[in-house]
Design an enzyme around this catalytic site. Structure first.
Site, PDB file in Angstrom:
ATOM      1  N   MET A 293     -24.763  43.308  -5.080  1.00  0.00           N
ATOM      2  CA  MET A 293     -24.077  42.786  -3.896  1.00  0.00           C
ATOM      3  C   MET A 293     -25.146  42.187  -3.001  1.00  0.00           C
ATOM      4  O   MET A 293     -25.480  42.722  -1.934  1.00  0.00           O
ATOM      5  CB  MET A 293     -23.318  43.908  -3.193  1.00  0.00           C
ATOM      6  CG  MET A 293     -22.248  44.547  -4.048  1.00  0.00           C
ATOM      7  SD  MET A 293     -21.293  45.784  -3.128  1.00  0.00           S
ATOM      8  CE  MET A 293     -21.279  47.105  -4.307  1.00  0.00           C
TER       9      MET A 293
ATOM     10  N   MET B  41     -27.331  46.714  -2.742  1.00  0.00           N
ATOM     11  CA  MET B  41     -26.874  45.970  -1.563  1.00  0.00           C
ATOM     12  C   MET B  41     -28.064  45.553  -0.711  1.00  0.00           C
ATOM     13  O   MET B  41     -29.012  46.322  -0.542  1.00  0.00           O
ATOM     14  CB  MET B  41     -25.928  46.833  -0.724  1.00  0.00           C
ATOM     15  CG  MET B  41     -24.776  47.423  -1.486  1.00  0.00           C
ATOM     16  SD  MET B  41     -23.692  48.396  -0.407  1.00  0.00           S
ATOM     17  CE  MET B  41     -22.728  49.287  -1.628  1.00  0.00           C
TER      18      MET B  41
ATOM     19  N   ASP C 163     -13.377  48.663  -9.256  1.00  0.00           N
ATOM     20  CA  ASP C 163     -14.193  49.524  -8.395  1.00  0.00           C
ATOM     21  C   ASP C 163     -13.567  49.596  -7.009  1.00  0.00           C
ATOM     22  O   ASP C 163     -13.350  48.568  -6.361  1.00  0.00           O
ATOM     23  CB  ASP C 163     -15.608  48.940  -8.299  1.00  0.00           C
ATOM     24  CG  ASP C 163     -16.556  49.801  -7.471  1.00  0.00           C
ATOM     25  OD1 ASP C 163     -16.158  50.902  -7.044  1.00  0.00           O
ATOM     26  OD2 ASP C 163     -17.709  49.367  -7.260  1.00  0.00           O
TER      27      ASP C 163
ATOM     28  N   HIS D 269     -22.703  53.487 -12.691  1.00  0.00           N
ATOM     29  CA  HIS D 269     -22.558  52.283 -11.876  1.00  0.00           C
ATOM     30  C   HIS D 269     -23.547  52.337 -10.717  1.00  0.00           C
ATOM     31  O   HIS D 269     -23.550  53.286  -9.926  1.00  0.00           O
ATOM     32  CB  HIS D 269     -21.125  52.196 -11.339  1.00  0.00           C
ATOM     33  CG  HIS D 269     -20.790  50.908 -10.676  1.00  0.00           C
ATOM     34  ND1 HIS D 269     -20.486  49.762 -11.374  1.00  0.00           N
ATOM     35  CD2 HIS D 269     -20.710  50.573  -9.359  1.00  0.00           C
ATOM     36  CE1 HIS D 269     -20.225  48.781 -10.527  1.00  0.00           C
ATOM     37  NE2 HIS D 269     -20.360  49.250  -9.292  1.00  0.00           N
TER      38      HIS D 269
ATOM     39  N   SER E 213     -20.021  56.150  -9.785  1.00  0.00           N
ATOM     40  CA  SER E 213     -20.819  55.332  -8.873  1.00  0.00           C
ATOM     41  C   SER E 213     -21.901  56.180  -8.214  1.00  0.00           C
ATOM     42  O   SER E 213     -21.606  57.179  -7.550  1.00  0.00           O
ATOM     43  CB  SER E 213     -19.931  54.718  -7.801  1.00  0.00           C
ATOM     44  OG  SER E 213     -20.725  54.058  -6.823  1.00  0.00           O
TER      45      SER E 213
ATOM     46  N   ASP F  90     -24.887  50.393  -7.438  1.00  0.00           N
ATOM     47  CA  ASP F  90     -24.596  49.353  -6.448  1.00  0.00           C
ATOM     48  C   ASP F  90     -25.850  48.993  -5.664  1.00  0.00           C
ATOM     49  O   ASP F  90     -26.384  49.814  -4.907  1.00  0.00           O
ATOM     50  CB  ASP F  90     -23.525  49.847  -5.470  1.00  0.00           C
ATOM     51  CG  ASP F  90     -22.160  49.916  -6.116  1.00  0.00           C
ATOM     52  OD1 ASP F  90     -21.710  48.890  -6.663  1.00  0.00           O
ATOM     53  OD2 ASP F  90     -21.527  50.988  -6.074  1.00  0.00           O
TER      54      ASP F  90
ATOM     55  N   MET G  97     -13.044  44.019  -7.431  1.00  0.00           N
ATOM     56  CA  MET G  97     -13.209  44.927  -6.300  1.00  0.00           C
ATOM     57  C   MET G  97     -11.833  45.222  -5.698  1.00  0.00           C
ATOM     58  O   MET G  97     -11.134  44.311  -5.256  1.00  0.00           O
ATOM     59  CB  MET G  97     -14.129  44.314  -5.244  1.00  0.00           C
ATOM     60  CG  MET G  97     -15.572  44.112  -5.700  1.00  0.00           C
ATOM     61  SD  MET G  97     -16.381  45.649  -6.207  1.00  0.00           S
ATOM     62  CE  MET G  97     -16.278  46.620  -4.689  1.00  0.00           C
TER      63      MET G  97
ATOM     64  N   HIS H  91     -24.594  46.518 -10.323  1.00  0.00           N
ATOM     65  CA  HIS H  91     -23.721  45.635  -9.550  1.00  0.00           C
ATOM     66  C   HIS H  91     -24.509  45.116  -8.352  1.00  0.00           C
ATOM     67  O   HIS H  91     -24.784  45.859  -7.412  1.00  0.00           O
ATOM     68  CB  HIS H  91     -22.479  46.430  -9.119  1.00  0.00           C
ATOM     69  CG  HIS H  91     -21.542  45.684  -8.238  1.00  0.00           C
ATOM     70  ND1 HIS H  91     -20.594  46.324  -7.463  1.00  0.00           N
ATOM     71  CD2 HIS H  91     -21.378  44.358  -7.997  1.00  0.00           C
ATOM     72  CE1 HIS H  91     -19.904  45.429  -6.795  1.00  0.00           C
ATOM     73  NE2 HIS H  91     -20.358  44.232  -7.097  1.00  0.00           N
TER      74      HIS H  91
END
Length: 215
Positions: free
Chosen positions: A69, A38, A176, A34, A9, A36, A138, A67
């Site tokens: 979010m 957000m 994750d 990965h 990540s 993320d 998650m 990913h």
């Protein structure tokens, strides 16, 4: 799956030396990276957007596992497709029209995945499983790294593994949150395919840690 895939990540990387960190990933035994994304609304944190993802994927020699979010993820499909994403993973809880997001992602050369929070049941996404290439469980509340693994994720992974076998589905199961040498054994036994790991692998012993997770 014949082998476990490892997706470090980026949240745990040294952002002051990001080019060096991407080089480390490229030279490592990691399979994916990965990423993320957000928005500070769906989760109480803000990370980065498609411009940074574009910069990273231009150097990356691994699969770009993005990913999202974010609220209303359908707005961002085109941008992240153009930014070099391989997987577009959005949250079931972030949209009131899951099917529309799936359909939009399929317009582009992207693999589509759905993620669910710890409080969301696998039952909520059963009707979409035949259309997915990835399901992300998650095992912590999304938003911040370094949280403790929630063992309820094991039951969800096991159920997804059973549903895949019973129905001939082709999605990968990813987990994750709180993944390390101990918790990885629990999720691997349940049928997971992809392990997302942050601080556990972003250390001086990156390759050794990745090898431990793969065994």
């Amino acid at each position: 799956m014949e082998k476990i895939l490892i997706a470090p990540s980026l949240l745990a990387a040294d952002f002051m030396n990001l080019e060096t960190e991407i080089k480390r990933i490229n030279e490592s035994q990691a399979d994916w990276l990965h990423l993320d994304v957000m928005d500070g609304e769906f989760v109480p944190n803000i990370t980065f957007g498609y411009d940074l993802v574009d910069s990273i994927t231009s150097q990356l020699e691994k699969v770009a596992d993005v990913h999202l979010m974010v609220n209303n993820p359908i707005k961002f499909v085109e941008q992240f497709a153009n930014a070099g994403s391989d997987y577009f993973v959005f949250h079931y809880e972030a949209t009131d029209n899951v099917q529309a997001v799936i359909d939009e992602v399929k317009k582009y050369d992207l693999k589509v995945g759905i993620s669910i929070k710890p409080d969301t049941s696998v039952d909520a996404i059963i009707e979409y499983l035949d259309q997915l290439q990835l399901v992300l469980i998650m095992s912590v509340e999304p938003g911040f790294g370094g949280q403790k693994f929630n063992p309820e994720a094991v039951e969800k992974i096991s159920k997804l593994n059973d549903l895949r076998a019973e129905n001939g589905y082709n999605y990968l199961i990813e987990v994750d949150g709180g993944i390390n040498a101990e918790t990885c054994e629990l999720v691997k036994a349940a049928g997971v395919d992809v392990l997302v790991a942050g601080s556990y692998v972003f250390c001086d012993e990156m390759n050794e840690r990745i090898e431990t997770l793969k065994k």
